[in-house]
Design a protein around this motif. Sequence first.
Motif, PDB file in Angstrom:
ATOM      1  N   ASP A 119      34.419   6.028 -58.950  1.00 60.53           N
ATOM      2  CA  ASP A 119      33.838   5.813 -57.623  1.00 60.53           C
ATOM      3  C   ASP A 119      33.268   4.395 -57.569  1.00 60.53           C
ATOM      4  N   GLU A 120      33.693   3.618 -56.578  1.00 64.97           N
ATOM      5  CA  GLU A 120      33.222   2.240 -56.464  1.00 64.97           C
ATOM      6  C   GLU A 120      31.702   2.173 -56.366  1.00 64.97           C
ATOM      7  N   TYR A 124      28.948  -0.305 -58.414  1.00 67.92           N
ATOM      8  CA  TYR A 124      27.927  -1.131 -57.754  1.00 67.92           C
ATOM      9  C   TYR A 124      26.524  -0.719 -58.183  1.00 67.92           C
ATOM     10  N   LYS A 125      26.318   0.588 -58.352  1.00 69.16           N
ATOM     11  CA  LYS A 125      25.002   1.075 -58.782  1.00 69.16           C
ATOM     12  C   LYS A 125      24.690   0.571 -60.193  1.00 69.16           C
ATOM     13  N   HIS A 126      25.708   0.568 -61.054  1.00 66.55           N
ATOM     14  CA  HIS A 126      25.517   0.052 -62.416  1.00 66.55           C
ATOM     15  C   HIS A 126      25.182  -1.436 -62.376  1.00 66.55           C
ATOM     16  N   ALA A 131      21.222  -5.946 -62.772  1.00 66.85           N
ATOM     17  CA  ALA A 131      20.466  -7.032 -62.130  1.00 66.85           C
ATOM     18  C   ALA A 131      18.966  -6.777 -62.211  1.00 66.85           C
ATOM     19  N   ARG A 132      18.558  -5.522 -62.031  1.00 65.53           N
ATOM     20  CA  ARG A 132      17.136  -5.191 -62.091  1.00 65.53           C
ATOM     21  C   ARG A 132      16.567  -5.486 -63.483  1.00 65.53           C
ATOM     22  N   PHE A 181      28.921   7.018 -65.405  1.00 66.77           N
ATOM     23  CA  PHE A 181      30.361   7.241 -65.507  1.00 66.77           C
ATOM     24  C   PHE A 181      30.681   8.430 -66.410  1.00 66.77           C
ATOM     25  N   LYS A 182      31.728   9.121 -66.072  1.00 70.75           N
ATOM     26  CA  LYS A 182      32.228  10.211 -66.909  1.00 70.75           C
ATOM     27  C   LYS A 182      33.536   9.827 -67.590  1.00 70.75           C
TER      28      LYS A 182
END
Length: 490
Positions: A119-120, A124-126, A131-132, A181-182
């Motif tokens: 899932d894109e 992006y969440k990763h 970045a955080r 991720f799985k």
Amino acid sequence: MPSSKVIIIGSGIAGIAAAIRLAVKGYAVQVFEANSYPGGKLSEFTQDGFRFDAGPSLFTMPKYVDELFQLAGKNPRDYFNYQKLDSVCNYFYEDDTRLQAHADVGQFVEELSAKTGVDEKAVYKHQQNSARIYNITNHVFLERSLHRLSTYLRWDTLKSILRLPQIDAMRSLHTANQSFFKDKRMLQFFDRYATYNGSNPYQAPATLNVIPYFEQHFGAYFPEGGMYSIVSSLVKLAEELRVQFVYNTKVDEIVVKGGKAEGVRSKDTFFPADMVISNMDVWPTYKQLLAKYPELHRNKILQQERSSSALIFYWGINKQFPQLDLHNIFFSADYKAEFDAIWKQKIISADPTVYLNISSKLKSDDAPAGCENWFVMINVPANIGQNWDMLIAEARGNILKKLSRLLGEDVASLITSEGILDPRSIESRTSSYQGSLYGTSSNNQFAAFMRHANRSSKIGNLYFCGGSVHPGGGIPLCLLSAKIVSDWIE
């Protein structure tokens, strides 16, 4: 303007950078190097018409190199140039999946989604998580000393400390990546970043998810002239600033008097200095150069687990492979088994992940016409007396089988030139204890806070820079260690 003299032991990238920073401030600087050439692990050699960068091959954060020229009032482009890579790396999996890590974030995410079905939004969440972590740690924990009170009296430090739970230090990198991720291929992709500082993704803290940010957000680059041009350009700058490099001169002792470093001794000659900076691994610095002070050897940091090492084959290949790029990764089928072999059994996996760098892709004269210069590296344990001759022979065969299978070509028949670097030769050439590439490992939640300080707390006027001390290994962090030392001396 200061007139003090500084002696730096070792001309690794951190030692050179420290020399430049202090020379700009007016210090008289001498750099003592045991080898006949500067650069430490960042070296080069030519053989049978092929040129090889012998050490680090990934270049990120070029701003830290440019900054050294700017400090000296010079235009970096007059000395050193580089190009940003459109594609960071090609990845090859045992199930025939092929991934291209595009520098463009949108293309990168689309590639991962198309090839693995991920899932894109998860990608992006990763990236947002990476970045955080960077924003919390960079200015406080990477660019400043963790061992100075002044660091903790700053407002931005307090804000970062209050956000420490967000750097995800209590989970392993692998466990954290499983929450995103799985797919096994995606886990291997992001777990691999633990190897960037010689650690185990199944043990190292998820804080290391900061590393993809360096590579993906800031980009990867290739220096014109190859990686060694980083060293040669900085040495040229240093010499213009009147830094004196003394080659083929092994320092045997840091001379201490009245609790302060007052110079170094090489054979029977004493070289006085007001300050001494060791760019050597801290282990031999204490055990060899400070051998007269066994009470210092009880430093707990010297007992910490060492980082992994590397086995590198330098192959001149009598063919060109269009499906390969500057950076290429060939993953193992069982990542957990590979790291168990390195960290638990202290051997080399029969199916290692293979990194292949080919600088002739961008610098054609690094290989004869129609040929390529292959830098073939696998992660291996630090040297604790293993039968390396046997392990190297087995690894060579396994690597050739793997590359031949995935590339559909008998690679062994194409090798026209060969060189080998293993943990033993890494230790002998660079004074890296046990051949470890990054000093201590990061297989501990608080490893970043436990690296050796950049100044001795026991001996006055003695400082440390390089990959074995804070903030860590790799070119960008080594350059930051030089900045921290320079700021501390000032």
